[in-house]
Design a protein around this motif. Structure first.
Motif, PDB file in Angstrom:
ATOM      1  N   TYR A 163      43.145 127.446  18.472  1.00  0.00           N
ATOM      2  CA  TYR A 163      44.120 126.226  18.187  1.00  0.00           C
ATOM      3  C   TYR A 163      44.204 126.429  16.789  1.00  0.00           C
ATOM      4  CZ  TYR A 163      42.776 124.909  22.794  1.00  0.00           C
ATOM      5  OH  TYR A 163      42.523 124.875  24.304  1.00  0.00           O
ATOM      6  N   LYS A 164      45.539 126.267  16.203  1.00  0.00           N
ATOM      7  CA  LYS A 164      45.706 126.228  14.848  1.00  0.00           C
ATOM      8  C   LYS A 164      46.538 124.826  14.510  1.00  0.00           C
ATOM      9  CE  LYS A 164      46.516 129.022  11.240  1.00  0.00           C
ATOM     10  NZ  LYS A 164      45.678 129.714  10.236  1.00  0.00           N
ATOM     11  N   TYR A 165      46.038 124.025  13.498  1.00  0.00           N
ATOM     12  CA  TYR A 165      46.419 122.897  13.214  1.00  0.00           C
ATOM     13  C   TYR A 165      47.087 122.895  12.079  1.00  0.00           C
ATOM     14  CZ  TYR A 165      42.894 121.966  16.745  1.00  0.00           C
ATOM     15  OH  TYR A 165      42.071 121.979  17.956  1.00  0.00           O
TER      16      TYR A 165
ATOM     17  N   ALA B 195      47.276 116.286  23.591  1.00  0.00           N
ATOM     18  CA  ALA B 195      47.806 117.707  23.022  1.00  0.00           C
ATOM     19  C   ALA B 195      46.625 118.735  22.979  1.00  0.00           C
ATOM     20  CB  ALA B 195      48.278 117.475  21.635  1.00  0.00           C
ATOM     21  N   LEU B 196      45.362 118.095  22.821  1.00  0.00           N
ATOM     22  CA  LEU B 196      44.191 118.925  23.155  1.00  0.00           C
ATOM     23  C   LEU B 196      44.299 119.658  24.450  1.00  0.00           C
ATOM     24  CD1 LEU B 196      41.935 117.417  20.531  1.00  0.00           C
ATOM     25  CD2 LEU B 196      42.842 119.619  20.024  1.00  0.00           C
ATOM     26  N   ALA B 197      44.246 118.505  25.558  1.00  0.00           N
ATOM     27  CA  ALA B 197      43.982 118.637  26.824  1.00  0.00           C
ATOM     28  C   ALA B 197      45.190 119.707  27.418  1.00  0.00           C
ATOM     29  CB  ALA B 197      44.066 117.329  27.590  1.00  0.00           C
ATOM     30  N   LEU B 198      46.302 119.412  26.936  1.00  0.00           N
ATOM     31  CA  LEU B 198      47.468 120.456  27.237  1.00  0.00           C
ATOM     32  C   LEU B 198      47.139 121.815  26.885  1.00  0.00           C
ATOM     33  CD1 LEU B 198      50.695 118.483  26.581  1.00  0.00           C
ATOM     34  CD2 LEU B 198      49.787 118.690  28.925  1.00  0.00           C
ATOM     35  N   ALA B 199      46.554 121.966  25.520  1.00  0.00           N
ATOM     36  CA  ALA B 199      46.030 123.427  25.077  1.00  0.00           C
ATOM     37  C   ALA B 199      44.953 123.896  25.922  1.00  0.00           C
ATOM     38  CB  ALA B 199      45.611 123.140  23.598  1.00  0.00           C
TER      39      ALA B 199
ATOM     40  N   ARG C 232      51.975 134.173  11.960  1.00  0.00           N
ATOM     41  CA  ARG C 232      51.041 133.717  13.042  1.00  0.00           C
ATOM     42  C   ARG C 232      50.433 134.827  13.992  1.00  0.00           C
ATOM     43  NH1 ARG C 232      51.619 132.504  18.267  1.00  0.00           N
ATOM     44  NH2 ARG C 232      51.807 130.106  18.360  1.00  0.00           N
ATOM     45  N   ASP C 233      49.240 134.459  14.458  1.00  0.00           N
ATOM     46  CA  ASP C 233      48.613 135.346  15.370  1.00  0.00           C
ATOM     47  C   ASP C 233      49.065 135.334  16.854  1.00  0.00           C
ATOM     48  OD1 ASP C 233      45.649 137.097  14.953  1.00  0.00           O
ATOM     49  OD2 ASP C 233      46.111 136.307  17.083  1.00  0.00           O
ATOM     50  N   LYS C 234      48.967 136.424  17.699  1.00  0.00           N
ATOM     51  CA  LYS C 234      49.714 136.362  18.829  1.00  0.00           C
ATOM     52  C   LYS C 234      48.769 135.176  19.519  1.00  0.00           C
ATOM     53  CE  LYS C 234      53.127 137.981  20.455  1.00  0.00           C
ATOM     54  NZ  LYS C 234      54.257 137.157  20.020  1.00  0.00           N
ATOM     55  N   LYS C 235      47.515 135.515  19.653  1.00  0.00           N
ATOM     56  CA  LYS C 235      46.621 134.666  20.295  1.00  0.00           C
ATOM     57  C   LYS C 235      46.207 133.387  19.830  1.00  0.00           C
ATOM     58  CE  LYS C 235      46.032 137.190  23.825  1.00  0.00           C
ATOM     59  NZ  LYS C 235      45.087 138.419  24.053  1.00  0.00           N
ATOM     60  N   GLU C 236      47.333 132.665  19.383  1.00  0.00           N
ATOM     61  CA  GLU C 236      47.125 131.262  19.005  1.00  0.00           C
ATOM     62  C   GLU C 236      47.839 130.154  19.572  1.00  0.00           C
ATOM     63  OE1 GLU C 236      49.389 130.920  14.466  1.00  0.00           O
ATOM     64  OE2 GLU C 236      47.054 131.854  14.394  1.00  0.00           O
ATOM     65  N   ILE C 237      47.320 129.025  19.468  1.00  0.00           N
ATOM     66  CA  ILE C 237      48.332 127.931  20.131  1.00  0.00           C
ATOM     67  C   ILE C 237      48.347 126.859  18.963  1.00  0.00           C
ATOM     68  CG2 ILE C 237      48.509 125.977  21.710  1.00  0.00           C
ATOM     69  CD1 ILE C 237      46.936 127.644  23.676  1.00  0.00           C
ATOM     70  N   GLY C 238      49.691 126.844  18.112  1.00  0.00           N
ATOM     71  CA  GLY C 238      49.902 125.929  17.247  1.00  0.00           C
ATOM     72  C   GLY C 238      49.977 124.336  17.762  1.00  0.00           C
ATOM     73  N   ILE C 239      49.265 123.525  17.024  1.00  0.00           N
ATOM     74  CA  ILE C 239      49.303 121.907  17.584  1.00  0.00           C
ATOM     75  C   ILE C 239      49.927 121.300  16.394  1.00  0.00           C
ATOM     76  CG2 ILE C 239      48.134 120.073  18.445  1.00  0.00           C
ATOM     77  CD1 ILE C 239      46.175 122.216  19.979  1.00  0.00           C
ATOM     78  N   GLN C 240      51.055 120.544  16.445  1.00  0.00           N
ATOM     79  CA  GLN C 240      51.190 119.737  15.367  1.00  0.00           C
ATOM     80  C   GLN C 240      51.433 118.181  15.690  1.00  0.00           C
ATOM     81  OE1 GLN C 240      51.414 121.084  12.477  1.00  0.00           O
ATOM     82  NE2 GLN C 240      51.246 123.235  13.296  1.00  0.00           N
ATOM     83  N   ALA C 241      50.903 117.242  14.778  1.00  0.00           N
ATOM     84  CA  ALA C 241      51.213 115.901  15.027  1.00  0.00           C
ATOM     85  C   ALA C 241      52.155 115.235  13.978  1.00  0.00           C
ATOM     86  CB  ALA C 241      49.954 115.182  14.850  1.00  0.00           C
ATOM     87  N   VAL C 242      52.954 114.378  14.667  1.00  0.00           N
ATOM     88  CA  VAL C 242      53.845 113.264  14.260  1.00  0.00           C
ATOM     89  C   VAL C 242      53.715 112.054  14.173  1.00  0.00           C
ATOM     90  CG1 VAL C 242      56.451 112.736  14.077  1.00  0.00           C
ATOM     91  CG2 VAL C 242      55.637 115.382  14.550  1.00  0.00           C
TER      92      VAL C 242
END
Ligand code: NDP
Ligand SMILES: O=C(O)C1=N[C@H](C(=O)O)C[C@H](O)C1
Length: 254
Positions: free
Chosen positions: A172-174, A155-159, A183-193
């Motif tokens: 990155y926003k976890y 996920a981090l490598a894709l981001a 949410r900010d425009k300039k963020e990539i949200g990353i969620q883990a299941v």
């Protein structure tokens, strides 16, 4: 014949790779390293890397983040190329990886599959168009309940791949639970299941006004990572010092 040391040989990936190498006449596991002793192998196994004095051409690592420092020291001391697949490394370890790459060949990749490495390229071109058009970017990853690091290295490598295409402008926003704000425009949200035996799923969501594009990779077995790691080991053996990645292996047609 490439002689390989399997670091983390008695874990899930170590055993997948042991089976792949058993059927491959171009590569042989000459030694394994693992503190866990409940598995029988056809090669000698040492409980720590420092104890292993077996001659080899390359090390493949699928172990634990805490074991990476001593592994890198060992590879420098013995002038051994290393395929580093363990995820969850901290900043200091990432810096040590850089330094090690100045002395021996280092191939670090959070995902050894052809599919994810292809997805990384596709994401770059998609992100350039969609981020400019104002699409929000979110990543959701799903893994089995035995995984210790989150979010996944993939996920981090894709981001990172997306962010590289967007001039590193995104944060990155976890976790969204600690504040009440849009949410900010300039963020990539990353969620883990985490759950059950899910091998690995990575979904990148580009969400725009009235339309959504989802690009998803699903791993149905760990052998896709194992095959990639074995091809990477064959590629890296004999290579000069430097940083390599799976794109080099794919480009070499290995
Ligand atoms: N790059 C990629 O494509 C992929 C990366 N991974 C990553 O690989 C790593 C391992 O995954 P997986 O095989 O599922 O995990 P496992 O926990 O099944 O296996 C790890 C093995 O490493 C052993 N180990 C712990 N400490 C050391 C040490 N100091 N030296 C040598 N071996 C050690 C563990 O022993 P013990 O159980 O006693 O601690 C265990 O047997 C994870 O970080 C995972 O995220 C996984 C799949 C694909
Ligand atoms: O722990 C796993 O299983 C996996 N880990 C890697 C990661 O953290 O990205 C790669 C793969 O998704 C499986």
């Amino acid at each position: 014949m490439v002689r390989m040391i399997m670091h983390g040989c008695n874990g899930k990936m170590g055993q997948v790779i042991t089976e792949i190498c058993r059927k491959d006449s171009e590569i042989e596991i000459v030694a394994g390293v693992d503190p866990y002793t409940g598995v029988e192998n056809a090669y000698p196994v040492f409980s720590s890397i420092e104890e292993c004095e077996v001659e080899a051409d390359v090390v493949v690592d699928f172990a634990a983040a805490g074991a990476v420092d001593s592994l890198l020291d060992y590879c420098v001391k013995r002038r051994l190329p290393v395929v580093l697949c363990t995820t969850g490394l901290n900043e200091a370890q990432l810096a040590q990886v850089e330094e090690t790459g100045r002395q021996v060949a280092v191939l670090k990749s959070a995902n050894m599959s052809l599919g994810v490495n292809t997805l990384m390229d596709l994401l770059k071109s998609a992100a350039k168009v969609l981020a400019t058009a104002g699409f929000d970017i979110e990543i959701v990853e799903k893994h089995h309940n035995q995984k210790v690091d989150a979010p996944s290295g993939t996920a981090l490598a894709l981001a990172d791949s997306i962010n590289e295409a967007l001039d590193q402008a995104y944060e990155y926003k976890y976790d969204r639970t600690q504040e009440r704000k849009k949410r900010d425009k300039k963020e990539i949200g990353i969620q883990a299941v985490r759950g059950g035996s899910i091998v690995g799923e990575h979904e990148v969501i580009f969400a725009g006004m009235d339309e959504v594009i989802e690009m998803k990779h699903t791993a149905y077995s760990k052998s896709i990572f194992g095959k990639g790691a074995v091809e990477a080991a064959k590629f890296l053996a004999g290579k000069p010092a430097g940083r390599y990645d799976m794109k080099d292996v794919i480009a070499a047609g290995k």
